[in-house]
Design a protein around this motif. Structure first.
Motif, mmCIF file in Angstrom:
data_model
loop_
_atom_site.group_PDB
_atom_site.id
_atom_site.type_symbol
_atom_site.label_atom_id
_atom_site.label_comp_id
_atom_site.label_asym_id
_atom_site.label_seq_id
_atom_site.Cartn_x
_atom_site.Cartn_y
_atom_site.Cartn_z
ATOM 1 N N GLU A 124 0.845 -1.181 0.000
ATOM 2 C CA GLU A 124 0.000 0.000 0.000
ATOM 3 C C GLU A 124 0.889 1.241 0.000
ATOM 4 N N ASP A 125 0.370 2.333 -0.539
ATOM 5 C CA ASP A 125 1.104 3.594 -0.495
ATOM 6 C C ASP A 125 1.317 4.011 0.951
ATOM 7 N N ASP A 126 2.543 4.401 1.274
ATOM 8 C CA ASP A 126 2.838 4.880 2.620
ATOM 9 C C ASP A 126 2.214 6.270 2.783
ATOM 10 N N PRO A 127 1.216 6.418 3.653
ATOM 11 C CA PRO A 127 0.547 7.719 3.786
ATOM 12 C C PRO A 127 1.457 8.823 4.309
ATOM 13 N N SER A 128 2.559 8.448 4.943
ATOM 14 C CA SER A 128 3.476 9.458 5.479
ATOM 15 C C SER A 128 4.839 9.378 4.787
ATOM 16 N N PHE A 129 4.833 8.972 3.515
ATOM 17 C CA PHE A 129 6.109 8.813 2.804
ATOM 18 C C PHE A 129 6.868 10.135 2.769
ATOM 19 N N ASP A 130 8.150 10.075 3.157
ATOM 20 C CA ASP A 130 9.012 11.254 3.188
ATOM 21 C C ASP A 130 10.355 10.861 2.582
ATOM 22 N N LEU A 131 10.650 11.391 1.409
ATOM 23 C CA LEU A 131 11.884 11.048 0.726
ATOM 24 C C LEU A 131 13.113 11.402 1.559
ATOM 25 N N ASN A 132 12.999 12.420 2.403
ATOM 26 C CA ASN A 132 14.133 12.818 3.233
ATOM 27 C C ASN A 132 14.544 11.723 4.222
ATOM 28 N N PHE A 133 13.607 10.848 4.585
ATOM 29 C CA PHE A 133 13.947 9.727 5.458
ATOM 30 C C PHE A 133 14.725 8.665 4.699
ATOM 31 N N HIS A 134 14.416 8.459 3.423
ATOM 32 C CA HIS A 134 14.985 7.364 2.647
ATOM 33 C C HIS A 134 16.272 7.737 1.927
ATOM 34 N N LEU A 135 16.446 9.006 1.565
ATOM 35 C CA LEU A 135 17.621 9.435 0.812
ATOM 36 C C LEU A 135 18.519 10.286 1.699
ATOM 37 N N ARG A 136 19.777 9.883 1.820
ATOM 38 C CA ARG A 136 20.696 10.555 2.743
ATOM 39 C C ARG A 136 22.026 10.851 2.047
ATOM 40 N N ARG A 137 22.790 11.736 2.663
ATOM 41 C CA ARG A 137 24.064 12.192 2.089
ATOM 42 C C ARG A 137 25.134 12.124 3.158
ATOM 43 N N VAL A 138 26.194 11.348 2.903
ATOM 44 C CA VAL A 138 27.272 11.175 3.877
ATOM 45 C C VAL A 138 28.609 11.346 3.163
ATOM 46 N N SER A 139 29.681 11.452 3.949
ATOM 47 C CA SER A 139 31.015 11.616 3.379
ATOM 48 C C SER A 139 32.008 10.771 4.172
ATOM 49 N N LEU A 140 32.937 10.146 3.462
ATOM 50 C CA LEU A 140 33.983 9.371 4.118
ATOM 51 C C LEU A 140 35.079 10.297 4.628
ATOM 52 N N ALA A 141 35.706 9.886 5.708
ATOM 53 C CA ALA A 141 36.876 10.614 6.193
ATOM 54 C C ALA A 141 38.046 10.365 5.240
ATOM 55 N N SER A 142 38.973 11.294 5.187
ATOM 56 C CA SER A 142 40.153 11.142 4.337
ATOM 57 C C SER A 142 40.944 9.896 4.775
ATOM 58 N N PRO A 143 41.471 9.096 3.853
ATOM 59 C CA PRO A 143 41.614 9.351 2.415
ATOM 60 C C PRO A 143 40.473 8.828 1.548
ATOM 61 N N GLY A 144 39.463 8.178 2.137
ATOM 62 C CA GLY A 144 38.315 7.713 1.361
ATOM 63 C C GLY A 144 38.620 6.485 0.523
ATOM 64 N N THR A 145 39.196 5.458 1.149
ATOM 65 C CA THR A 145 39.588 4.252 0.424
ATOM 66 C C THR A 145 38.385 3.343 0.154
#
Length: 463
Positions: free
Chosen positions: A85-106
């Protein structure tokens, strides 16, 4: 531009509101992480995609493929499969995230992040997926990690979907369709009522069908006898694990590793030894395990494996799952790589030709009508394999994600009663091999990964 035909195909992707019996069984028996049915898809990108474009692309994606904005609703009592069923409270901000690796990023840092994400349970009250844009990789590159439940799709469906929703160039692709659709809502009581109605409606069909099957069986006693004989082999007790090294563990300590090679090179090696691409892939893994066990003082003998056998073609990969699980002994006791590939080819051929290979599909509806804890326990008892492998054809041509080229795809499966799982998909001429090992069983992971690479190199040298 993606052709109009592909847009029309996408309109049908994942539109069935009721989970298949196989999908429902995976959903109901999920016990994360030791008995998980969720996995991690790691996509390597040649540059950092534009975040605003990536976010907008996800907004469009959940419109064109609404399955990813839906959650699973279970019936109050186990009278049939769950429903979407369609999630009545669907929030893309919960599902899509942005992170960064610490240097050197291997690459190792990236794999450590991916396994941590995979070990974190998904929220079953929401659409069961999460996407992470990972920045900070060496060389100005980036990655996209998706953690999702297997209930969405198998490997073939994953490759099919990627080939159609990603751009064919770096530039923004305008004029994408945005279909209109009515929302789908189901309460747990609604699902129970609908499934009960289905069961009642199917009784006459089942009775008539059973009569036809019985009549057919009487007319074809030889075929029936062949099936019964096959069932005794396929549904019998699983092969025993002879290894003292490759046993134990709780499957709660996922550890990721990767390998890659040219598709043409592995195919030539497989052909030189008289096997298929998949035979060479599995034989490389077996050689790696032989090396690891030898260092532990054990001469590894043939071990049991579980291998999903696709029951549909890539052209039919329209979401969900359709495969049969095969359990059999593989030739890990053979040291010579070419001989191992030939033996692997013969054993896989025998398994594929078993008339009763899909018998689990017949008992899946029964398991789905039992309490989920009982179904999970029964399913766990059927297993007992050391290794689980799968392979499928991936994308053959370049695709782009918000301006970044999609270079590699590694798919990390969970540990369904095994100590090691490995999946191989071909991506633009490269075999991408992902491995998930139980860290409680393999206490020297660096040596394990090195052993696997040495074995793969040995296989490739056959060409």
């Amino acid at each position: 531009m993606i052709e109009d035909q592909s847009w029309a195909e996408l309109d049908n992707w994942g539109r069935e509101p009721v989970l298949s019996e196989l999908d429902a069984l995976m959903w109901r028996t999920d016990r994360h992480p030791g008995g998980a049915w969720s996995g991690v898809v790691l996509q390597l990108l040649d540059s950092v995609p534009d975040w605003k474009r990536l976010y907008a692309a996800h907004e469009w994606f959940v419109q064109i493929v609404p399955r990813f904005a839906q959650r699973v609703v279970d019936p109050v009592i186990p009278v049939g499969p769950s429903m979407w069923e369609d999630d009545p409270s669907f929030d893309l901000n919960f599902h899509l995230r942005r992170v960064s690796l610490a240097s050197p990023g291997t690459h190792r840092q990236l794999l450590d992040l991916a396994q941590t994400i995979g070990l974190t349970p998904l929220d079953r009250s929401r659409p069961p997926w999460e996407g992470y844009l990972v920045e900070g990789l060496e060389g100005g590159r980036a990655a996209y990690i998706m953690h999702s439940h297997h209930v969405f799709m198998d490997g073939l469906a994953l490759a099919w979907l990627h080939s159609r929703v990603l751009n064919v160039g770096r530039a923004h692709q305008p004029d994408k369709p945005r279909p209109e659709r009515a929302p789908e809502r189901h309460s747990a009581l609604d699902v129970t009522t609908q499934q009960l109605a289905r069961q009642i409606a199917d009784v006459p069909k089942a009775l008539l069908g059973g009569g036809r099957v019985l009549g057919h069986a009487v007319r074809n006693l030889r075929t029936t006898a062949d099936y019964v004989s096959s069932l005794a082999r396929v549904a019998g007790p699983p092969p025993k694990n002879p290894s003292a090294v490759l046993r134990g563990g709780s499957r709660r300590m996922w550890r990721f590793g990767t390998m890659e090679c040219e598709f043409a090179d592995l195919r030539r090696a497989a052909k030189a030894a008289g096997g298929s691409l998949n035979d060479a892939f599995v034989s490389a893994l077996l050689g790696g395990l032989r090396r690891y066990c030898a260092a532990k003082g054990e001469d590894l003998q043939d071990i049991p494996i579980s291998m999903p056998v696709a029951m549909r073609s890539a052209q039919d990969a329209m979401g969900g799952n359709d495969f049969a699980a095969a359990y059999f002994l593989v030739p890990s006791g053979i040291e010579d790589p070419a001989e191992r590939i030939r033996a692997m080819h013969d054993r896989v051929d025998r398994v594929r030709s078993e008339p009763a290979l899909g018998f689990l599909g017949a008992v899946t509806p029964i398991l789905n009508r039992t309490p989920s804890g009982i179904a999970a326990a029964i399913l766990g008892a059927v297993g007992g394999a050391v290794l689980t492998t799968s392979s499928w054809p991936g994308i053959a041509e370049d695709r782009y994600m918000a301006g970044a080229r999609f270079e590699r795809m590694f798919v990390f499966a969970p540990l369904p009663g095994t100590v090691l799982t490995s999946a191989m998909c071909t991506h633009c001429g490269v075999c991408c091999i992902a491995m998930n090992a139980d860290g409680e069983v393999f206490d020297d992971l660096e040596f394990l990964w090195a052993s696997m690479q040495e074995s793969l190199d040995e296989i490739l040298a056959l060409a």
